[in-house]
Design a protein around this motif. Structure first.
Motif, PDB file in Angstrom:
ATOM      1  N   ALA A 159       0.838  -1.199   0.000  1.00 13.20           N
ATOM      2  CA  ALA A 159       0.000   0.000   0.000  1.00 13.20           C
ATOM      3  C   ALA A 159       0.876   1.254   0.000  1.00 13.20           C
TER       4      ALA A 159
ATOM      5  N   LEU B 174      -6.833   8.067   2.832  1.00 10.76           N
ATOM      6  CA  LEU B 174      -7.872   7.533   1.954  1.00 10.76           C
ATOM      7  C   LEU B 174      -8.851   8.613   1.500  1.00 10.76           C
ATOM      8  N   ASN B 175      -8.792   9.781   2.087  1.00  9.23           N
ATOM      9  CA  ASN B 175      -9.722  10.852   1.750  1.00  9.23           C
ATOM     10  C   ASN B 175      -9.721  11.132   0.246  1.00  9.23           C
TER      11      ASN B 175
ATOM     12  N   HIS C 190     -10.368   8.985  -2.070  1.00 12.19           N
ATOM     13  CA  HIS C 190     -10.049   7.809  -2.888  1.00 12.19           C
ATOM     14  C   HIS C 190     -11.316   7.215  -3.491  1.00 12.19           C
TER      15      HIS C 190
ATOM     16  N   ILE D  36     -11.390   0.059  -1.287  1.00 13.95           N
ATOM     17  CA  ILE D  36     -10.444   0.523  -0.277  1.00 13.95           C
ATOM     18  C   ILE D  36      -9.315  -0.473  -0.106  1.00 13.95           C
ATOM     19  N   HIS D  37      -9.668  -1.759  -0.139  1.00 12.83           N
ATOM     20  CA  HIS D  37      -8.673  -2.790   0.119  1.00 12.83           C
ATOM     21  C   HIS D  37      -7.902  -3.114  -1.147  1.00 12.83           C
TER      22      HIS D  37
END
Length: 379
Positions: free
Chosen positions: A348, A353-354, A356, A360-361
């Motif tokens: 990663a 993550l904002n 994105h 998520i994963h």
């Protein structure tokens, strides 16, 4: 929990089935390799979803327990079906249901799970046979030996699966997955990965939260320091303690390809010797606490002794170690270091993550890139 429940059931003479997620399309709460145990009285141990899928899996598993014939069941988690299943994700999962038997491959797989050995259980999605590829702890730099038990019915698929299983076990963060052979046939590779290893050079005050947080995250931690007053069980619960002096590290402390090392002695001479030890090990991640200028000071000192590291060796060093999160207190620094270790293991970026878009994963593409980019070998 699942393994203990299965052992207890088998001792009572109960029959059981294991449900395993073998494929995820889109989003789901669980990933490939998630397992659930179903007993012949309908009892279940562990979960595959947020709760509502389990009833259907239990019903299907009871049929498998009666028939003894493995089956793959498809469950749709699309938005239209989400509320009915209570999963809250748009996608689908395939679940393999298999009755637990006492055949050699199953018994060896269960033994690998109990012992924590690295192992891959390979089963074709369509077709017969299965095999277990298992690595046994040993001695030397690799620290492992390998055994293969069983075989797939299709020889070409078997050869492909052995290579794929071996490659998957040697990734940074081995995970279960369904993979496709060149001819389109698919095989599910279930993976049991040993706990990640963390070696901390130095038992100072700031090593305490790093060790504690790493133990909580499931790392097998070893703290190395020759000072008896610092290296105590009270300061490092759950960690192995190694009182080796720097001059005794070579030949007495083996760092394997599964080891991540952090150097934080706060002592130039000890850090220099520990850095040289780590560089000449198989550890793929070497973290140096402190500013970059200090790291250069250490490598310059090694060079003056005639100890010149290769570019491949130096490429494994992370200096300064940790993510840039504004960490100041020892507990915050530990969080920063472990954050980088997790990002490195999972491939990663370690960014917010904002904003994105998308999953998520891990994506499958990212995992494949990680597998195709092996760690540089030690010089």
């Amino acid at each position: 929990m699942l393994l203990a429940a299965l052992d207890a059931a088998l001792e009572r003479g109960q029959r059981a089935a294991i449900a395993t997620v073998v494929r995820v399309r889109g989003s789901a709460y669980r990933r490939e390799g998630t397992r659930m145990l179903v007993l012949d009285d309908g009892a279940q141990v562990c979960m595959l979803s947020g709760g509502c899928l389990e009833g259907e899996v239990v019903e299907a598993a009871l049929g498998i327990i009666a028939s003894g014939t493995p089956e793959i069941v498809h469950y749709d988690l699309s938005e239209d079906a989400t509320w009915g299943l209570g999963l809250g994700c748009g996608g689908s999962v395939d679940v393999r249901l298999e009755r637990v038997e006492r055949d050699p491959v199953t018994l060896a797989w269960l033994d690998a799970l109990r012992s924590g050995d690295a192992a891959a259980l390979c089963v074709p999605i369509h077709g017969g046979g299965r095999f277990l590829l298992r690595e046994h702890p040993g001695h030397g730099e690799t620290g492992e030996s390998e055994t293969l038990l069983g075989q797939l019915d299709d020889p070409a698929l078997h050869a492909f699966a052995v290579t794929a299983a071996r490659a998957r076990l040697h990734t940074r963060d081995p995970r279960a997955a369904t993979v496709a052979a060149p001819d389109g046939q698919e095989v599910f590779i279930d993976v049991n990965a040993p706990a990640p290893e963390l070696v901390i050079y130095g038992a100072g005050h700031d090593a305490i939260p790093l060790s504690a947080q790493a133990v909580t995250l499931g790392y097998r931690v070893t703290v190395v320091d020759p000072r008896d007053a610092y290296l105590t069980r009270g300061r490092f619960p759950g960690a192995a303690l190694s009182p080796l002096a720097p001059e005794d590290l070579h030949g007495n402390l083996v760092l394997t390809p599964r080891t991540q090392a952090i150097i934080m002695n706060h002592h130039l001479d000890r850090d220099r010797v520990c850095l040289w030890h780590a560089l000449n090990s198989a550890a793929p991640f070497i973290g140096m606490l402190g500013p970059r200028s200090r790291y250069h000071q250490l490598t310059d000192a090694l060079a003056q002794e005639g100890l010149h590291a290769t570019p491949e060796q130096l490429a494994r060093v992370h200096s300064p170690v940790g993510l840039s999160v504004g960490a100041e207190a020892p507990e915050e620094v530990a969080l920063s270091i472990l954050g980088e270790l997790m990002a490195w293991r999972r491939g990663a970026a370690g960014q917010p993550l904002n904003g994105h878009e998308g999953p998520i994963h891990h994506t499958y593409a990212a995992r494949r890139e990680l597998e195709q980019d092996p760690e540089p070998q030690p010089g």
